[in-house]
Structure formats: C-alpha cells, structure tokens
Scaffold this active site. Structure first.
Site, PDB file in Angstrom:
ATOM      1  N   ASP A 102       0.848  -1.248   0.127  1.00 38.76           N
ATOM      2  CA  ASP A 102      -0.060  -0.086  -0.106  1.00 38.76           C
ATOM      3  C   ASP A 102       0.918   1.132   0.010  1.00 38.76           C
ATOM      4  O   ASP A 102       1.541   1.448   0.833  1.00 38.76           O
ATOM      5  CB  ASP A 102      -0.843  -0.156   1.231  1.00 38.76           C
ATOM      6  CG  ASP A 102      -1.653   1.318   1.388  1.00 38.76           C
ATOM      7  OD1 ASP A 102      -1.431   2.251   0.785  1.00 38.76           O
ATOM      8  OD2 ASP A 102      -2.736   1.216   2.181  1.00 38.76           O
ATOM      9  N   TYR A 111       1.111   0.037  14.807  1.00 43.26           N
ATOM     10  CA  TYR A 111       0.025  -0.223  13.604  1.00 43.26           C
ATOM     11  C   TYR A 111       0.099   0.881  12.509  1.00 43.26           C
ATOM     12  O   TYR A 111       0.240   2.088  12.651  1.00 43.26           O
ATOM     13  CB  TYR A 111      -1.417  -0.068  14.090  1.00 43.26           C
ATOM     14  CG  TYR A 111      -2.282  -0.069  13.168  1.00 43.26           C
ATOM     15  CD1 TYR A 111      -2.826  -1.357  12.568  1.00 43.26           C
ATOM     16  CD2 TYR A 111      -3.022   0.792  12.654  1.00 43.26           C
ATOM     17  CE1 TYR A 111      -3.611  -1.432  11.350  1.00 43.26           C
ATOM     18  CE2 TYR A 111      -3.976   0.848  11.749  1.00 43.26           C
ATOM     19  CZ  TYR A 111      -4.358  -0.272  11.089  1.00 43.26           C
ATOM     20  OH  TYR A 111      -5.207  -0.478  10.012  1.00 43.26           O
ATOM     21  N   LYS A 127      -3.136  -2.819   7.712  1.00 40.37           N
ATOM     22  CA  LYS A 127      -3.273  -4.306   7.752  1.00 40.37           C
ATOM     23  C   LYS A 127      -2.216  -4.879   6.570  1.00 40.37           C
ATOM     24  O   LYS A 127      -1.857  -4.380   5.757  1.00 40.37           O
ATOM     25  CB  LYS A 127      -4.640  -4.814   7.270  1.00 40.37           C
ATOM     26  CG  LYS A 127      -5.549  -4.814   8.630  1.00 40.37           C
ATOM     27  CD  LYS A 127      -4.591  -5.865   9.784  1.00 40.37           C
ATOM     28  CE  LYS A 127      -5.841  -6.136  10.955  1.00 40.37           C
ATOM     29  NZ  LYS A 127      -5.009  -6.255  12.224  1.00 40.37           N
TER      30      LYS A 127
HETATM   31  P1  13P Z   1      -5.197  -0.758   4.773  1.00 44.39           P
HETATM   32  O1  13P Z   1      -4.418  -1.666   5.568  1.00 44.39           O
HETATM   33  O2  13P Z   1      -5.985  -1.355   3.656  1.00 44.39           O
HETATM   34  O3  13P Z   1      -4.297   0.600   4.516  1.00 44.39           O
HETATM   35  O4  13P Z   1      -6.230  -0.036   5.700  1.00 44.39           O
HETATM   36  C1  13P Z   1      -5.908   0.714   6.919  1.00 44.39           C
HETATM   37  C2  13P Z   1      -7.022   1.033   7.635  1.00 44.39           C
HETATM   38  O5  13P Z   1      -7.061   1.593   8.846  1.00 44.39           O
HETATM   39  C3  13P Z   1      -8.501   1.056   7.315  1.00 44.39           C
HETATM   40  O6  13P Z   1      -9.403   1.589   8.243  1.00 44.39           O
HETATM   41 MG    MG Z   2      -4.180   1.995   3.273  1.00 47.29          MG
HETATM   42 MG    MG Z   3      -5.105  -2.067   1.911  1.00 45.54          MG
END
Ligand code: 13P
Ligand code: MG
Ligand code: MG
Ligand code: 13P
Length: 378
Positions: A11, A228, A231
C-alpha cells in the site's frame, strides 16, 4: 521450463482514504515493470490493485528471493510513492517501512508470495489478493481446497490427489515453522491454523512428488513496523487442475464468506467478501474486507489473462451474505466480537489510549483514593 511467479504488493497510497489505488499509480507501476520486461529481467508482468494495495505480478527465471526482482519491486514502489506524495494520496508510502533497499523486500513492509515451478503442459494459476485483512486469512480457504473433501471432491475421486497434501505452517509471532500431512494430521494442524492470528499456512505441497501447490504472504506489517500502520492485506498463489484441485474447487471456499481480522483501523472482525476487481473498493466502514482472484494460464512464463474469477454470478449470493454478516457485526459497534479481542488490539493504536488510563487503576479492596466525579456524589 522453470519459471518463477512473484506477486509482491504494498500500500503506497490510497484514493480516496484507504478505499482504492489511483489509476495513475497503477500506470506508473506498469511502466516500471514493462521497462524491466524490455530489458529482459522479466518474462511478463502486470500491475494491478486490490483496494488500496498495489499488486505487482511478475514472471521470470531468477528464482524466489531474487535480489534483482525484489529490487525492481522496491524501486517500483518508491517511484509510486513519489507520485502518491505529489498527488497527496492518503497514507503515501504507508507500507514502505525502510529508507533504502536491503536485498530482499521481506520485513521491509511489502507482502510477497513467490513460487518457482516447472511449467506443466497446461498451467492454470489463480492469484488471490485481499484488502482490509491480515495474513492468516487464507488458512481456512487453503484448508478447504487441499484437505476438505466436502469442498474438493477430487481428494476423494481423483487418484492423483488421493494421497493428500502437505501444509507448511508458520508461527508468525515466534518465527518457527512446522509441516503437517493431510489427511492423517488434520486434527493436529487445526489446533494451530484455527488460530489464524498466530499461525498462517505459508505453503502447500503435493505429497506424491513434493510439487508446490500454493504459497501465501505471511508478513505481519505491525511486526515489521513495530506499530500499527495498516493491515497485511495478504496475497496467495494457487496452482490448479491436473494433480491439483480444479479451478472450481479452488474458488469454492469463497462461496461461503467467513469472518476475518481487519476492516476499520485493522481492529475488527468482518466478512471476507469475494468481488470482481472493479468492486475491490472497500468503502463501508472501510470495508468489509475484500478478496479478488485473477486467473491465468501460464505459457512459457507469459501471463495469459487475467480472467476475473469472482466476476461471476455464482458469487452473488456470497456477496449478499457477506453484506448481511457485515450488518450483524456492525451492530456490536465498539464491542467484541466485532472489535478484536484485547490481545490483538495490542497491535493497533489502542495501547496509546490504555497508557493514559494506567495510572488511574486502583486495587479492588481499597477505597478509591481519588474522589468520585461530582455527579456521582449527589
Ligand atoms: P489498509 O491496511 O488497507 O491501508 O487499511 C488501513 C485502515 O486502517 C483502514 O481503516
Ligand atoms: Mg491504506
Ligand atoms: Mg490495504
Ligand atoms: P471438462 O470436461 O470441461 O474439462 O471439466 C472437467 C473437470 O474436471 C471439471 O472440474
């Protein structure tokens, strides 16, 4: 002919928020990959997306963990990040955890699944990509494909699959690995892979000949980042037909949506919805989590495809069920089991809030040292 199929993803910026990848970013990545193809490093390549994750699909003859291929992927993400920053896309460079390339993208933020194979007379491969969920989301689908006769009838009636498959399982927290033979060790294996936050199926092999059948990305982003940032949004490559499950057997697990970790702020349980590429735009409460599947026939390393495997009416009901499951989970708001269990929340932004409350906890036996708020004294 030996061919390596590498799927490397990151990402590097979302459009809008975390809901999708911008077409200009995908075009930029395609430009970088096509140059490498022209220079002879790659046999073939495609740049695509799943939600806000940029996906690089590459074939070559450099084997797995190749410096050149990983550097190409890293440099492509760096170029994409520059563009994402220029466009002020959301979370530009989100998964780029290191300043410079260190030989292998593993542990640097991107996720990867790679397999080196001897291409068969016909080589159908299915590439699964998920957004808004974590490594481990493939555990149940892989189990169903390669160990569950209620899903894969080939395990029962096809002589070339009847001896079963070997599963390689990784402990993603203690960094250990173990192998199990299905069918005779499935009960032992389920003890582990049923806990998908801790144990992830890394690969599956045919037991008769050791041929690789599937490989997935198991990188945990919070581990690499130490906090964090987003994801894992994992990928998985599955070979199909012949000595492996038929295409329809590989896709079948996704017809019955299951709950996975991820969704809003990576802190929730939600249904994994199988969708066409065009619908991998998680928008409701930043979700629900999505999975896409692109199918290819490999031809001397050339990627003939993709076919958008979930763009099929037969998955409409699964999508509807996933939406209903999403409603049911959302009803819980900030309560478990919609919100992740406490120990998993350690890997989100919540510990910072808990830190604030730490000093206010007092022993159960003693009277409160601090006075109750005024409204309670009346
Ligand atoms: P991603 O991992 O797809 O960037 O999503 C992160 C997130 O916190 C969505 O609410
Ligand atoms: Mg994202
Ligand atoms: Mg993502
Ligand atoms: P075809 O007869 O269309 O090749 O299908 C065979 C098969 O095994 C389908 O799962």
């Amino acid at each position: 002919m030996k061919v390596t199929l590498s799927v490397i993803k990151a990402d590097i910026g979302g459009y809008v928020g975390h809901s999708e990848s911008h077409p200009d970013i995908i075009a930029k990545a395609a430009e970088c990959l096509n140059k490498a193809k022209k220079d002879g490093l790659l046999i073939d390549c495609q740049a695509t997306k799943c939600g806000d994750d940029l996906q690089l699909i590459m074939t070559h003859q450099k084997g797995t963990s190749s410096y050149d291929i990983h550097k190409l992927a890293w440099d492509t993400f760096v170029e994409g990040t520059k563009l994402a920053k220029k466009m002020k896309l959301y979370g530009a460079g989100q998964d780029m955890l290191k300043d410079s390339f260190a030989g292998n993208v593993k542990g640097m933020g991107p996720g990867l699944a790679e397999m080196e194979i001897e291409e068969r007379i016909s080589e159908p491969v299915l590439i699964f990509m998920a957004d808004k969920t974590s490594a481990g989301a493939w555990n149940m689908p892989l189990y169903k494909m390669f160990a569950d006769p209620f899903n894969t009838i080939g395990l029962v009636i096809a002589a070339n699959m009847h001896n079963g498959f070997t599963f390689e399982v990784h402990d993603v927290k203690d960094h250990k690995k173990i192998r199990f033979n299905a069918p005779e060790e499935i009960y032992d294996m389920l003890v582990l892979i049923g806990a998908a936050a801790r144990f992830a199926v890394k690969a599956v092999y045919h037991r008769d000949n050791g041929e690789i059948a599937a490989v997935s990305s198991t990188e945990r982003l919070y581990e690499s980042a130490g906090r964090y940032v987003g994801k894992d949004d994992p990928v998985c490559i599955v070979r199909s037909q012949g000595i492996f499950p038929a295409v329809g057997e590989v896709l079948e697990p996704f017809a019955a949506p299951i709950l996975v970790q991820g969704w809003m702020r990576g802190s929730h349980m939600g249904p994994l919805m199988p969708v066409a590429l065009i619908d991998s735009t998680p928008s409701r409460f930043d979700g629900p989590p999505r999975v896409i599947c692109l199918g290819y026939q490999l031809c001397n390393g050339t990627l003939i495809g993709p076919r958008d495997m979930f763009a099929d009416k037969s998955f409409d009901l699964a999508r509807q069920q996933a939406n209903e499951m999403a409603d049911m989970m959302r009803r819980h708001g900030p309560f478990e089991p919609h919100r992740l269990p406490l120990e998993e929340m350690e890997y989100t932004t919540m510990p910072q809030v808990m830190e604030k409350l730490n000093g206010r906890f007092q022993s159960l036996d003693a009277p409160f040292k601090t006075k109750a708020p005024a409204s309670h004294e009346q």
